[in-house]
Design an enzyme around this catalytic site. Structure first.
Site, PDB file in Angstrom:
ATOM      1  N   ASP A 107      46.045  31.685  37.722  1.00  0.00           N
ATOM      2  CA  ASP A 107      47.254  32.519  37.649  1.00  0.00           C
ATOM      3  C   ASP A 107      47.670  33.099  38.995  1.00  0.00           C
ATOM      4  O   ASP A 107      48.762  33.643  39.128  1.00  0.00           O
ATOM      5  CB  ASP A 107      47.020  33.660  36.656  1.00  0.00           C
ATOM      6  CG  ASP A 107      46.851  33.129  35.241  1.00  0.00           C
ATOM      7  OD1 ASP A 107      45.776  33.310  34.656  1.00  0.00           O
ATOM      8  OD2 ASP A 107      47.796  32.474  34.753  1.00  0.00           O
TER       9      ASP A 107
ATOM     10  N   HIS B 163      37.048  35.334  36.958  1.00  0.00           N
ATOM     11  CA  HIS B 163      37.097  34.407  35.826  1.00  0.00           C
ATOM     12  C   HIS B 163      35.766  34.474  35.079  1.00  0.00           C
ATOM     13  O   HIS B 163      34.719  34.630  35.700  1.00  0.00           O
ATOM     14  CB  HIS B 163      37.321  32.969  36.319  1.00  0.00           C
ATOM     15  CG  HIS B 163      37.808  32.052  35.244  1.00  0.00           C
ATOM     16  ND1 HIS B 163      36.956  31.462  34.349  1.00  0.00           N
ATOM     17  CD2 HIS B 163      39.055  31.656  34.906  1.00  0.00           C
ATOM     18  CE1 HIS B 163      37.668  30.722  33.506  1.00  0.00           C
ATOM     19  NE2 HIS B 163      38.945  30.826  33.818  1.00  0.00           N
TER      20      HIS B 163
HETATM   21  C1  SDX Z   1      42.927  32.876  32.462  1.00  0.00           C
HETATM   22  O1  SDX Z   1      38.806  31.701  30.053  1.00  0.00           O
HETATM   23  C2  SDX Z   1      39.652  30.883  30.619  1.00  0.00           C
HETATM   24  O2  SDX Z   1      39.370  29.724  30.824  1.00  0.00           O
HETATM   25  C3  SDX Z   1      40.990  31.515  30.963  1.00  0.00           C
HETATM   26  C4  SDX Z   1      41.940  30.667  31.774  1.00  0.00           C
HETATM   27  C5  SDX Z   1      42.416  29.460  30.999  1.00  0.00           C
HETATM   28  O3  SDX Z   1      42.790  28.463  31.624  1.00  0.00           O
HETATM   29  O4  SDX Z   1      42.495  29.545  29.738  1.00  0.00           O
HETATM   30  O5  SDX Z   1      41.316  30.238  32.957  1.00  0.00           O
HETATM   31  C6  SDX Z   1      43.198  31.454  32.124  1.00  0.00           C
HETATM   32  O6  SDX Z   1      42.991  33.699  31.582  1.00  0.00           O
HETATM   33  C7  SDX Z   1      42.513  33.235  33.865  1.00  0.00           C
HETATM   34  C8  SDX Z   1      42.158  34.757  34.027  1.00  0.00           C
HETATM   35  C9  SDX Z   1      43.479  35.526  34.215  1.00  0.00           C
HETATM   36  N1  SDX Z   1      43.202  36.980  34.229  1.00  0.00           N
HETATM   37  C10 SDX Z   1      43.300  37.718  35.360  1.00  0.00           C
HETATM   38  O7  SDX Z   1      43.532  37.233  36.469  1.00  0.00           O
HETATM   39  C11 SDX Z   1      43.083  39.215  35.144  1.00  0.00           C
HETATM   40  C12 SDX Z   1      42.164  39.782  36.238  1.00  0.00           C
HETATM   41  N2  SDX Z   1      40.801  39.249  36.004  1.00  0.00           N
HETATM   42  C13 SDX Z   1      39.930  40.008  35.197  1.00  0.00           C
HETATM   43  O8  SDX Z   1      40.406  40.991  34.372  1.00  0.00           O
HETATM   44  C14 SDX Z   1      38.602  39.345  34.846  1.00  0.00           C
HETATM   45  O9  SDX Z   1      38.142  38.737  35.969  1.00  0.00           O
HETATM   46  C15 SDX Z   1      38.614  38.358  33.705  1.00  0.00           C
HETATM   47  C16 SDX Z   1      39.246  38.922  32.481  1.00  0.00           C
HETATM   48  C17 SDX Z   1      39.352  37.113  34.098  1.00  0.00           C
HETATM   49  C18 SDX Z   1      37.173  37.981  33.413  1.00  0.00           C
HETATM   50  O10 SDX Z   1      36.574  39.090  32.880  1.00  0.00           O
HETATM   51  P1  SDX Z   1      34.992  39.130  32.602  1.00  0.00           P
HETATM   52  O11 SDX Z   1      34.394  37.779  32.698  1.00  0.00           O
HETATM   53  O12 SDX Z   1      34.784  39.892  31.335  1.00  0.00           O
HETATM   54  O13 SDX Z   1      34.438  39.910  33.832  1.00  0.00           O
HETATM   55  P2  SDX Z   1      34.300  41.460  33.923  1.00  0.00           P
HETATM   56  O14 SDX Z   1      35.587  42.131  33.532  1.00  0.00           O
HETATM   57  O15 SDX Z   1      33.045  41.854  33.191  1.00  0.00           O
HETATM   58  O16 SDX Z   1      34.098  41.662  35.504  1.00  0.00           O
HETATM   59  C19 SDX Z   1      32.819  41.564  36.110  1.00  0.00           C
HETATM   60  C20 SDX Z   1      32.871  42.526  37.282  1.00  0.00           C
HETATM   61  C21 SDX Z   1      33.256  43.963  36.879  1.00  0.00           C
HETATM   62  O17 SDX Z   1      32.727  44.831  37.850  1.00  0.00           O
HETATM   63  P3  SDX Z   1      31.252  45.546  37.589  1.00  0.00           P
HETATM   64  O18 SDX Z   1      31.283  46.123  36.181  1.00  0.00           O
HETATM   65  O19 SDX Z   1      30.244  44.442  37.741  1.00  0.00           O
HETATM   66  O20 SDX Z   1      31.140  46.604  38.666  1.00  0.00           O
HETATM   67  O21 SDX Z   1      33.905  42.110  38.219  1.00  0.00           O
HETATM   68  C22 SDX Z   1      34.921  43.115  38.260  1.00  0.00           C
HETATM   69  C23 SDX Z   1      34.752  43.997  37.031  1.00  0.00           C
HETATM   70  O22 SDX Z   1      35.236  45.296  37.285  1.00  0.00           O
HETATM   71  N3  SDX Z   1      36.197  42.405  38.237  1.00  0.00           N
HETATM   72  C24 SDX Z   1      37.258  42.737  38.965  1.00  0.00           C
HETATM   73  C25 SDX Z   1      38.228  41.756  38.661  1.00  0.00           C
HETATM   74  N4  SDX Z   1      37.743  40.892  37.759  1.00  0.00           N
HETATM   75  C26 SDX Z   1      36.480  41.296  37.503  1.00  0.00           C
HETATM   76  N5  SDX Z   1      37.470  43.745  39.842  1.00  0.00           N
HETATM   77  C27 SDX Z   1      38.712  43.761  40.419  1.00  0.00           C
HETATM   78  N6  SDX Z   1      39.700  42.871  40.182  1.00  0.00           N
HETATM   79  C28 SDX Z   1      39.483  41.854  39.309  1.00  0.00           C
HETATM   80  N7  SDX Z   1      40.465  40.956  39.065  1.00  0.00           N
END
Ligand code: SDX
Length: 432
Positions: free
Chosen positions: A367, A310
């Site tokens: 989710d 998140h």
């Molecule tokens: C919602 O914003 C809100 O409030 C949203 C929400 C709401 O109520 O409105 O809470 C609802 O959208 C919840 C999120 C639902 N999405 C998912 O579950 C999709 C999977 N999660 C990700 O794609 C990710 O965690 C996000 C999109 C939620 C957040 O993305 P960020 O903040 O841009 O983080 P990032 O992609 O930069 O990740 C940071 C690191 C990365 O690794 P490094 O580059 O540091 O090596 O963490 C890793 C990412 O690769 N990472 C994951 C991961 N999520 C982040 N690795 C594996 N699996 C994951 N799910």
């Protein structure tokens, strides 16, 4: 309107010390006011995804990502999920205070009076292909609704805004149910106004005109709790979209339709459906969660653990904590055993002991468990993001209203750091 105090911060740069005013929120969060940065210092900031940038002051929802706290207008999500109804929470978000008994009765009566769609809107559903994704229908129908209520478009007219919020709250479940019925070739079920909000939606979704539909109170209450948990979440992607569209003084229907389209993405509200697809795939592939945790960690593998991570929560998402217990309780009370819940619990347990997830503070988000409960209540996976949208609607409208009423609001127009060609001479076609 906003309870904040002013302060000052000094940034040291290559030539001189530069000072900016600061704004401190009621929970101690500090924002550096850089509104004069470009005009006085010829600098702009660069912040992909606005991860470090506030676009507004807001008094609606407080999220503490470090401690895993979520409050709507100061009330903890745990209390609201346990003690309130969804219409009560919608009233709180939109009006700023919990309704009295009379105010709530009046509000629910107003919603009941506007659940029907204009009969001319029904033809719109026939224009979509049978397999149309319900989110495409929902956002199209929401924008189309604006054409029936042009008299309420003026965002500066308080009465028009109120009428728009009532119609959207009342009609969105009807639109969603009609979209579902269209997708399965069944007749539309009309709202029954003697029922409460969630029960009415259930009967429009699962009822048939040829037999009575019995509301299961466990299912109706579970849906109400799920909608409460989705009702607002400060400046998330879809809410920021609603604010940005509304900042041009576009009407509320058009602004909400924009938010729905942002929510549709699998990284945002589309994640609840993606979690079920992921868990189903893991289950069909033998349930080896460690294999998929390895894939999620592998930078060369596009696989992500959907429902994990998140932008704000670097601790448990309190909604996921509530939903995890609630999923087990609802499945037990409905006598449903979902093997995907076992996979999810195992996945969470393994991920939370893995350094990759621990170092990046990746925890289950809202989710991760919501889809399992939606499924146990009988909703098809393609409707999950629609359910998220119905829940988030009061939050979108509260945030839009706050933006319109904020005297500091300006039309949203971010800047850029230009990275393209410097000026070039135009070559004739023979010279290219
Ligand atoms: C919602 O914003 C809100 O409030 C949203 C929400 C709401 O109520 O409105 O809470 C609802 O959208 C919840 C999120 C639902 N999405 C998912 O579950 C999709 C999977 N999660 C990700 O794609 C990710 O965690 C996000 C999109 C939620 C957040 O993305 P960020 O903040 O841009 O983080 P990032 O992609 O930069 O990740 C940071 C690191 C990365 O690794 P490094 O580059 O540091 O090596 O963490 C890793 C990412 O690769 N990472 C994951 C991961 N999520 C982040 N690795 C594996 N699996 C994951 N799910």
């Amino acid at each position: 309107m906003f309870n904040t105090s002013e302060g000052e911060i000094t940034l040291i740069n290559e030539e001189t010390d530069v000072s900016f005013p600061t704004v401190t929120g009621t929970e101690g969060d500090i924002g550096i006011d850089i509104s004069k940065l470009r005009t006085e210092h010829h600098r702009i900031t660069l912040d992909y995804g606005f991860a470090n940038t506030a676009g507004c002051r807001s008094s609606i929802t407080y999220v503490n990502g470090d401690t895993g706290e979520l409050r709507y207008r100061g009330y903890g999500i745990e209390d609201l999920a346990a003690k309130a109804t969804f219409p009560e929470v919608a009233y709180l978000l939109i009006n700023g205070e919990l309704p009295t008994k009379v105010e709530l009765e009046d509000y629910e009566a107003e919603l009941r009076r506007h659940t029907l769609l204009n009969e001319e809107m029904k033809r719109m559903f026939d224009a979509f292909p049978r397999g149309a994704h319900p989110m495409g229908i929902l956002s199209a129908a929401t924008a189309a609704m604006s054409t029936f209520y042009e008299r309420y478009h003026n965002p500066r007219d308080e009465a028009s805004v109120k009428e728009s919020t009532i119609r959207l709250m009342a009609k969105l479940p009807t639109v969603a149910a009609f979209a579902y019925k269209k997708s399965i070739g069944q007749p539309y079920m009309y709202p029954r106004n003697e029922l409460d909000y969630s029960s009415n939606f259930l009967q429009m979704m699962f009822g048939l005109p040829v037999e009575p539909y019995e509301i299961d109170p466990v299912v109706a209450r579970a849906l109400d709790v799920l909608l409460i948990l989705h009702a607002d979440h400060e400046q998330n992607c879809s809410t920021a979209t609603v604010r940005l569209v509304g900042s041009s003084e576009a009407n509320l229907f058009a602004s909400v339709a924009g938010g729905m389209n942002a929510l549709w993405g699998p990284l945002h509200g589309g994640a609840n459906s993606a979690v079920i697809a992921m868990l189903t795939h893991i289950d069909e592939d033998g349930g080896d969660v460690d294999k998929y945790i390895g894939k999620a960690k592998d930078k060369d593998d596009p696989f992500r653990l959907m429902g994990f991570g998140h932008r704000v929560y670097k601790n448990f998402d309190p909604r996921a904590t509530i939903l995890k217990d609630y999923a087990a309780d609802v499945l037990d009370r409905l006598g449903v055993h979902d093997p995907l819940l076992d996979i999810a619990l195992k996945l969470e347990e393994h991920a939370l002991t893995d350094d990759y997830f621990v170092e990046r503070k990746l925890y289950p988000n809202v989710d991760f468990y919501s889809g399992m409960i939606f499924r146990s209540l009988g909703f098809p996976v393609r409707m999950f993001t629609v359910l998220f949208a119905i829940g988030r609607l009061p939050g979108w409208m509260a945030q839009w209203k706050e933006m319109i009423e904020d005297p500091d609001t300006r039309i949203g127009r971010p800047r850029q750091v230009y990275a393209g060609y410097t000026e070039r001479v135009f070559p004739s076609v023979d010279e290219r």
